[in-house]
Design an enzyme around this catalytic site. Structure first.
Site, PDB file in Angstrom:
ATOM      1  N   TYR A 145       0.823  -1.220   0.000  1.00 33.03           N
ATOM      2  CA  TYR A 145       0.000   0.000   0.000  1.00 33.03           C
ATOM      3  C   TYR A 145       0.855   1.268   0.000  1.00 33.03           C
ATOM      4  O   TYR A 145       0.741   2.107  -0.894  1.00 33.03           O
ATOM      5  CB  TYR A 145      -0.925  -0.064   1.218  1.00 33.03           C
ATOM      6  CG  TYR A 145      -1.716   1.174   1.531  1.00 33.03           C
ATOM      7  CD1 TYR A 145      -2.353   1.913   0.531  1.00 33.03           C
ATOM      8  CD2 TYR A 145      -1.851   1.597   2.854  1.00 33.03           C
ATOM      9  CE1 TYR A 145      -3.096   3.036   0.851  1.00 33.03           C
ATOM     10  CE2 TYR A 145      -2.596   2.716   3.179  1.00 33.03           C
ATOM     11  CZ  TYR A 145      -3.212   3.437   2.177  1.00 33.03           C
ATOM     12  OH  TYR A 145      -3.946   4.542   2.495  1.00 33.03           O
ATOM     13  N   ASP A 175      12.609 -12.805  -1.226  1.00 31.28           N
ATOM     14  CA  ASP A 175      12.331 -12.718   0.200  1.00 31.28           C
ATOM     15  C   ASP A 175      13.514 -12.107   0.946  1.00 31.28           C
ATOM     16  O   ASP A 175      14.669 -12.442   0.676  1.00 31.28           O
ATOM     17  CB  ASP A 175      12.044 -14.121   0.733  1.00 31.28           C
ATOM     18  CG  ASP A 175      11.247 -14.046   2.006  1.00 31.28           C
ATOM     19  OD1 ASP A 175      10.021 -14.243   1.942  1.00 31.28           O
ATOM     20  OD2 ASP A 175      11.865 -13.761   3.062  1.00 31.28           O
ATOM     21  N   PHE A 190       9.942  -0.935   3.435  1.00 29.17           N
ATOM     22  CA  PHE A 190       8.526  -0.986   3.828  1.00 29.17           C
ATOM     23  C   PHE A 190       8.070  -2.395   4.190  1.00 29.17           C
ATOM     24  O   PHE A 190       7.100  -2.560   4.926  1.00 29.17           O
ATOM     25  CB  PHE A 190       7.634  -0.501   2.670  1.00 29.17           C
ATOM     26  CG  PHE A 190       7.882   0.913   2.288  1.00 29.17           C
ATOM     27  CD1 PHE A 190       7.216   1.939   2.930  1.00 29.17           C
ATOM     28  CD2 PHE A 190       8.799   1.234   1.310  1.00 29.17           C
ATOM     29  CE1 PHE A 190       7.463   3.266   2.599  1.00 29.17           C
ATOM     30  CE2 PHE A 190       9.051   2.549   0.967  1.00 29.17           C
ATOM     31  CZ  PHE A 190       8.390   3.561   1.614  1.00 29.17           C
ATOM     32  N   ALA A 211       6.930  -5.454   5.670  1.00 32.78           N
ATOM     33  CA  ALA A 211       6.730  -5.823   7.080  1.00 32.78           C
ATOM     34  C   ALA A 211       5.295  -6.299   7.280  1.00 32.78           C
ATOM     35  O   ALA A 211       4.421  -6.029   6.466  1.00 32.78           O
ATOM     36  CB  ALA A 211       6.971  -4.605   7.972  1.00 32.78           C
ATOM     37  N   ASN A 237       9.766 -11.455  10.749  1.00 35.79           N
ATOM     38  CA  ASN A 237       9.601 -10.675   9.509  1.00 35.79           C
ATOM     39  C   ASN A 237      10.088  -9.237   9.644  1.00 35.79           C
ATOM     40  O   ASN A 237      10.673  -8.694   8.716  1.00 35.79           O
ATOM     41  CB  ASN A 237       8.126 -10.639   9.085  1.00 35.79           C
ATOM     42  CG  ASN A 237       7.745 -11.885   8.346  1.00 35.79           C
ATOM     43  OD1 ASN A 237       8.056 -12.037   7.175  1.00 35.79           O
ATOM     44  ND2 ASN A 237       7.112 -12.813   9.038  1.00 35.79           N
ATOM     45  N   THR A 278       6.701   3.390  13.035  1.00 37.88           N
ATOM     46  CA  THR A 278       5.287   3.452  13.413  1.00 37.88           C
ATOM     47  C   THR A 278       5.027   4.170  14.729  1.00 37.88           C
ATOM     48  O   THR A 278       5.872   4.143  15.634  1.00 37.88           O
ATOM     49  CB  THR A 278       4.734   2.014  13.528  1.00 37.88           C
ATOM     50  OG1 THR A 278       3.408   2.069  14.050  1.00 37.88           O
ATOM     51  CG2 THR A 278       5.559   1.156  14.467  1.00 37.88           C
ATOM     52  N   TYR A 298       3.931  -5.823  17.574  1.00 37.99           N
ATOM     53  CA  TYR A 298       4.231  -5.122  16.314  1.00 37.99           C
ATOM     54  C   TYR A 298       5.110  -3.899  16.589  1.00 37.99           C
ATOM     55  O   TYR A 298       6.164  -3.705  15.974  1.00 37.99           O
ATOM     56  CB  TYR A 298       2.913  -4.716  15.641  1.00 37.99           C
ATOM     57  CG  TYR A 298       3.102  -3.678  14.567  1.00 37.99           C
ATOM     58  CD1 TYR A 298       3.724  -4.006  13.378  1.00 37.99           C
ATOM     59  CD2 TYR A 298       2.681  -2.360  14.760  1.00 37.99           C
ATOM     60  CE1 TYR A 298       3.928  -3.048  12.400  1.00 37.99           C
ATOM     61  CE2 TYR A 298       2.878  -1.403  13.795  1.00 37.99           C
ATOM     62  CZ  TYR A 298       3.507  -1.751  12.610  1.00 37.99           C
ATOM     63  OH  TYR A 298       3.717  -0.799  11.656  1.00 37.99           O
ATOM     64  N   HIS A 306      -8.009  -2.880   8.762  1.00 37.16           N
ATOM     65  CA  HIS A 306      -7.967  -1.455   9.112  1.00 37.16           C
ATOM     66  C   HIS A 306      -9.348  -0.810   9.084  1.00 37.16           C
ATOM     67  O   HIS A 306     -10.218  -1.201   8.300  1.00 37.16           O
ATOM     68  CB  HIS A 306      -7.027  -0.715   8.160  1.00 37.16           C
ATOM     69  CG  HIS A 306      -5.600  -1.105   8.361  1.00 37.16           C
ATOM     70  ND1 HIS A 306      -4.929  -1.932   7.511  1.00 37.16           N
ATOM     71  CD2 HIS A 306      -4.741  -0.816   9.359  1.00 37.16           C
ATOM     72  CE1 HIS A 306      -3.713  -2.120   7.969  1.00 37.16           C
ATOM     73  NE2 HIS A 306      -3.560  -1.458   9.093  1.00 37.16           N
ATOM     74  N   ARG A 343      -7.393   8.107  16.810  1.00 35.05           N
ATOM     75  CA  ARG A 343      -6.214   7.974  15.951  1.00 35.05           C
ATOM     76  C   ARG A 343      -6.051   9.217  15.090  1.00 35.05           C
ATOM     77  O   ARG A 343      -7.019   9.949  14.838  1.00 35.05           O
ATOM     78  CB  ARG A 343      -6.367   6.748  15.012  1.00 35.05           C
ATOM     79  CG  ARG A 343      -6.358   5.409  15.724  1.00 35.05           C
ATOM     80  CD  ARG A 343      -4.975   5.063  16.242  1.00 35.05           C
ATOM     81  NE  ARG A 343      -4.943   3.762  16.892  1.00 35.05           N
ATOM     82  CZ  ARG A 343      -5.238   3.538  18.177  1.00 35.05           C
ATOM     83  NH1 ARG A 343      -5.616   4.524  18.967  1.00 35.05           N
ATOM     84  NH2 ARG A 343      -5.143   2.316  18.671  1.00 35.05           N
TER      85      ARG A 343
HETATM   86  N1  UFG Z   1     -11.068  -0.571  14.727  1.00 33.02           N
HETATM   87  C1  UFG Z   1     -12.377  -0.894  14.973  1.00 33.02           C
HETATM   88  N2  UFG Z   1     -12.992  -1.753  14.106  1.00 33.02           N
HETATM   89  C2  UFG Z   1     -12.370  -2.303  13.024  1.00 33.02           C
HETATM   90  C3  UFG Z   1     -11.016  -1.964  12.798  1.00 33.02           C
HETATM   91  C4  UFG Z   1     -10.405  -1.099  13.677  1.00 33.02           C
HETATM   92  O1  UFG Z   1     -12.974  -0.416  15.930  1.00 33.02           O
HETATM   93  O2  UFG Z   1     -12.978  -3.081  12.293  1.00 33.02           O
HETATM   94  C5  UFG Z   1     -10.409   0.385  15.637  1.00 33.02           C
HETATM   95  C6  UFG Z   1      -9.161  -0.185  16.272  1.00 33.02           C
HETATM   96  O3  UFG Z   1      -9.454  -0.883  17.444  1.00 33.02           O
HETATM   97  C7  UFG Z   1      -8.337   1.082  16.488  1.00 33.02           C
HETATM   98  C8  UFG Z   1      -8.752   1.993  15.339  1.00 33.02           C
HETATM   99  O4  UFG Z   1      -9.986   1.481  14.860  1.00 33.02           O
HETATM  100  O5  UFG Z   1      -8.726   1.680  17.674  1.00 33.02           O
HETATM  101  C9  UFG Z   1      -7.753   2.000  14.201  1.00 33.02           C
HETATM  102  O6  UFG Z   1      -7.455   0.646  13.884  1.00 33.02           O
HETATM  103  P1  UFG Z   1      -6.643   0.222  12.584  1.00 33.02           P
HETATM  104  O7  UFG Z   1      -6.600  -1.268  12.585  1.00 33.02           O
HETATM  105  O8  UFG Z   1      -7.180   0.917  11.393  1.00 33.02           O
HETATM  106  O9  UFG Z   1      -5.197   0.836  12.848  1.00 33.02           O
HETATM  107  P2  UFG Z   1      -4.214   0.688  14.115  1.00 33.02           P
HETATM  108  O10 UFG Z   1      -4.272   2.004  14.846  1.00 33.02           O
HETATM  109  O11 UFG Z   1      -4.455  -0.529  14.901  1.00 33.02           O
HETATM  110  O12 UFG Z   1      -2.814   0.466  13.396  1.00 33.02           O
HETATM  111  C10 UFG Z   1      -2.430   1.212  12.283  1.00 33.02           C
HETATM  112  C11 UFG Z   1      -1.463   0.379  11.446  1.00 33.02           C
HETATM  113  C12 UFG Z   1      -0.190   0.173  12.183  1.00 33.02           C
HETATM  114  C13 UFG Z   1       0.337   1.483  12.684  1.00 33.02           C
HETATM  115  C14 UFG Z   1      -0.690   2.211  13.500  1.00 33.02           C
HETATM  116  C15 UFG Z   1      -0.155   3.539  13.945  1.00 33.02           C
HETATM  117  O13 UFG Z   1      -1.999  -0.903  11.142  1.00 33.02           O
HETATM  118  O14 UFG Z   1       0.726  -0.418  11.301  1.00 33.02           O
HETATM  119  O15 UFG Z   1      -1.838   2.400  12.714  1.00 33.02           O
HETATM  120  O16 UFG Z   1      -1.127   4.259  14.665  1.00 33.02           O
HETATM  121  F1  UFG Z   1       1.405   1.268  13.455  1.00 33.02           F
END
Ligand code: UFG
Length: 328
Positions: A11, A51, A73, A75, A92, A117, A141, A188, A220
């Site tokens: 991405y 790889d 990138f 990972a 990884n 991150t 992570y 996500h 976030r």
């Molecule tokens: N969330 C939900 N429902 C979903 C998906 C996510 O409520 O179906 C919530 C999560 O619990 C979190 C927020 O939405 O509170 C954002 O979640 P994401 O999965 O979109 O993103 P994360 O914050 O977990 O992680 C992302 C990237 C990481 C990075 C991080 C930095 O995946 O690689 O952002 O903030 F490190």
């Protein structure tokens, strides 16, 4: 420069590869296509399928292509998954990064831009988070990436590696209607919400409604993928004069899960039903970046800081390419 872009079929890596080409650099994409997509690689970039665990392959590649710089990138990225199988993240993300750095050392490649991150910070002590704030990852992570940052500092001190570490907050949006986020499985928040708007899922789960935030859901800082990409180009140029460079990348504004759903309702016109669900392991309550340092040092300025614009760009991509890039 001739730049090796590991994970350049993914991405963020694929958008950066495209920006590199537009800026007149050459890009060699290295990807094992376990998560990336062949179709995401820009046409003018060479794709080498391989790889990172294969040191011989890296040695050969760095020398035969006369690589000047590496942007790393490749990972595993899902924080929730890292709390089920941490070993995969350390293998990884940490061990493979070390293999890559050792290969760079042997081939005398001295420039490195690392995809780090916000997950390093865990539950921050203050908001917005500045670069020197304490790091305490709450998931494996974040720890797997923090270990790489520590390795980089020693490689800089001992071997003279010039590097930038860019700590992304929540990457989102699409750089073009035909180039966007396509993870399998998708975990996500924004793409999950848009799957509901497309009619491919009935509801979105809200993971945790009892966080110490105004509406109880996690907050976030969402940043457009094209804004992230431009920061990489600025960092690549800047490490010539100054290293190490460590920057947080976000918009300095937080949105709760409920607020993101609300914005997506407006953008898509779909009611987007939600189900309140238990917390996901390892999720910090609030992550908001201060990106003052990169603005000040490199003159970086986000072009798409507005969440609605970010969601609109993602929606255009998901609507026009509902199957993403297909299987690969
Ligand atoms: N969330 C939900 N429902 C979903 C998906 C996510 O409520 O179906 C919530 C999560 O619990 C979190 C927020 O939405 O509170 C954002 O979640 P994401 O999965 O979109 O993103 P994360 O914050 O977990 O992680 C992302 C990237 C990481 C990075 C991080 C930095 O995946 O690689 O952002 O903030 F490190």
């Amino acid at each position: 420069m001739k730049v090796l872009v590991t994970g350049g079929a993914g991405y963020i890596g694929s958008v950066v590869a495209e920006e590199l080409l537009q800026a007149g650099h050459q890009a060699v994409v290295f990807d094992n296509l376990s998560r990336g997509h062949r179709q995401a690689v820009p046409k003018n970039a060479e794709l080498v399928v391989g790889d990172l665990a294969n040191r011989d392959c890296l040695d050969q590649l760095l020398r035969s292509r006369a690589i000047d710089a590496v942007m790393h990138f490749a990972a595993l990225i899902e924080a929730g998954e890292s709390m089920k199988a941490p070993e995969e993240f350390f293998r990884n993300n940490t061990a493979n990064a070390l293999t890559l750095l050792e290969a760079m050392l042997a081939a005398r490649v001295k420039r490195f831009v690392f995809s780090s991150t916000a997950a390093l910070f865990g539950d921050p002590e203050r908001t917005p988070i500045e670069e020197d704030d304490p790091v305490h990852p709450t998931n494996a992570y974040g720890e797997s990436k923090l270990l790489v940052e520590r390795i980089l500092a020693w490689f800089h001190q001992i071997h003279g590696l010039r590097y930038a570490s860019l700590r992304y907050f929540n990457a989102a949006g699409a750089s073009r209607p035909d180039k966007g986020e396509a993870h399998q499985p998708e975990t996500h928040l924004i793409p999950r919400i848009l799957e509901v708007a497309l009619g491919r899922a009935e509801h979105v789960n809200i993971f945790g409604t009892d966080y110490p935030t105004p509406d109880g859901t996690c907050i976030r800082d969402y940043i457009h993928v094209s804004d992230l990409a431009r920061a990489h180009l600025l960092a690549l140029e800047a490490i010539e004069n100054s290293s190490p460079l460590i920057y947080n990348l976000g918009n300095g504004q937080g949105f709760s899960v409920r607020q993101v759903v609300e914005v997506a309702r407006k953008v898509t016109g779909h009611p987007i039903p939600v189900i309140e669900s238990p917390r996901r392991a390892g999720d910090p309550a609030v992550l908001i970046a201060s990106s003052e340092k990169i603005r000040r040092d490199l003159g970086w300025q986000p072009r798409f800081p507005d969440l609605k614009t970010i969601v609109e760009s993602a929606w255009q991509w998901h609507r026009t390419q509902p199957d993403g890039y297909g299987r690969h």
